[in-house]
Design an enzyme around this catalytic site. Structure first.
Site, PDB file in Angstrom:
ATOM      1  N   GLY A  31       0.751  -1.263   0.021  1.00 51.96           N
ATOM      2  CA  GLY A  31      -0.070  -0.119   0.197  1.00 51.96           C
ATOM      3  C   GLY A  31       0.802   1.314   0.068  1.00 51.96           C
ATOM      4  CG  HIS A  37       3.120   0.692  -5.595  1.00 51.62           C
ATOM      5  ND1 HIS A  37       3.330   1.686  -4.809  1.00 51.62           N
ATOM      6  CD2 HIS A  37       3.652  -0.312  -4.700  1.00 51.62           C
ATOM      7  CE1 HIS A  37       3.822   1.581  -3.557  1.00 51.62           C
ATOM      8  NE2 HIS A  37       4.046   0.090  -3.643  1.00 51.62           N
TER       9      HIS A  37
END
Ligand code: AMP
Length: 282
Positions: A31, A37
């Site tokens: 996260g 990402h």
């Protein structure tokens, strides 16, 4: 995007997808997402019918409890970003979901010498924790393709080893290039913890890698590693290591023949924030 919190529910849903012969790409994360990402999600979208991502801040891979406590959590924003990026499934398990019996059932993976050098040496137990969570996630998701970032170079080598150890060599590992900020700093969730002054200094890690890239020559590499460490020291870093290793298996290189494909790896603290980066040299 469908959000699953329970292993059993995700398992059942993915089983049905596999029966339809859907190709599954998997992007595991902790996260606090950033464009690095999302570049993995984009790569996965190109080659798979379904893209599964996970967000799990894995306690067993933090050798430093304070680093775990302070790890940034931006879940609402992460969900939005994944949705916009076209991710199909998000697995968001609780700690109990991943470790129902607590951490006492820790497996011991035979990772060999990589656990005694670099992050293996400076973060004892870190790679065992990485293997535990990735093993668990791979058992659940059973992806065709697994997407990892070159940013975590040692982790890529470890996970390649892991999939052999656990008999999942049919999973294709796709390693995606490191996304950088405009000044060259590698994007990282931990960058969110840097104050303005630290953020300015942080780019020195990239400069130390470039210094080695631009000045390395055949022969003993000790002096150039020391010089790069000096660059970091002078900027206010506390350096764990500046190392040069074989790009394929991470054997440390002391004498370079000018031909061997090598990777320069750096890990250094700016106050209490530990940053890592690397650069492959051909
Ligand atoms: P993390 O959330 O830090 O565990 O990272 C999840 C995945 O994203 C890992 O495979 C990382 O290597 C990858 N990743 C992290 N930062 C970057 C970046 N700057 N560029 C590309 N991939 C990254």
């Amino acid at each position: 995007m469908i959000l699953f919190k329970k292993t059993a529910d995700l398992d059942k849903w993915l089983d049905a997808q596999r029966k339809k012969a859907n190709i599954i790409g998997f992007v595991p994360t902790m996260g606090a997402l950033h464009p690095g990402h999302l570049s993995l999600i984009a790569a996965a979208k190109k080659c798979n019918d379904l893209v599964v991502s996970s967000i799990f801040v894995n306690p067993t891979q933090f050798n430093n409890p304070r680093d775990f406590e302070k790890y940034p959590i931006t879940i609402e924003k992460d969900i939005e970003m994944l949705e916009q990026a076209g991710c199909d499934i998000l697995f968001l398990p609780s700690v109990h979901e991943i470790y129902p019996d607590g951490f006492s059932t820790t497996k011991n993976y035979d990772l060999g010498f990589v656990e005694t050098i670099l992050d293996g040496k400076f973060r004892p137990g870190h790679f065992q924790g990485v293997c535990m969570v990735v093993h668990h996630l791979l058992d659940i998701v059973s992806p065709d393709n697994l997407y990892l970032g070159q940013k975590d170079y040692q982790q890529c080598i470890i996970i390649k080893k892991l999939i052999r150890i656990i008999g999942k060599s049919t999973i294709n590992i796709q390693i995606c290039p490191t996304l950088r900020e405009t000044d060259g700093l590698a994007m990282s969730s931990r960058n969110m913890r840097l104050n303005a002054k630290e953020r300015e200094t942080a780019v020195t890690i990239y400069h130390s890698l470039l210094f080695i890239k631009n000045n390395i020559s055949k022969g003993d590499v000790t002096a150039i590693k020391n010089k790069a460490k000096e660059i970091l020291d002078n900027a206010g870093f506390k350096t764990d290591y500046v190392e040069i290793a074989d790009a394929t298996d991470l054997t440390l290189v002391n004498e370079w023949d000018g031909q061997q494909k090598i990777v320069v790896l750096v890990a250094a603290f700016l106050n209490e924030i530990r940053l890592i980066d690397n650069m492959v040299l051909n």
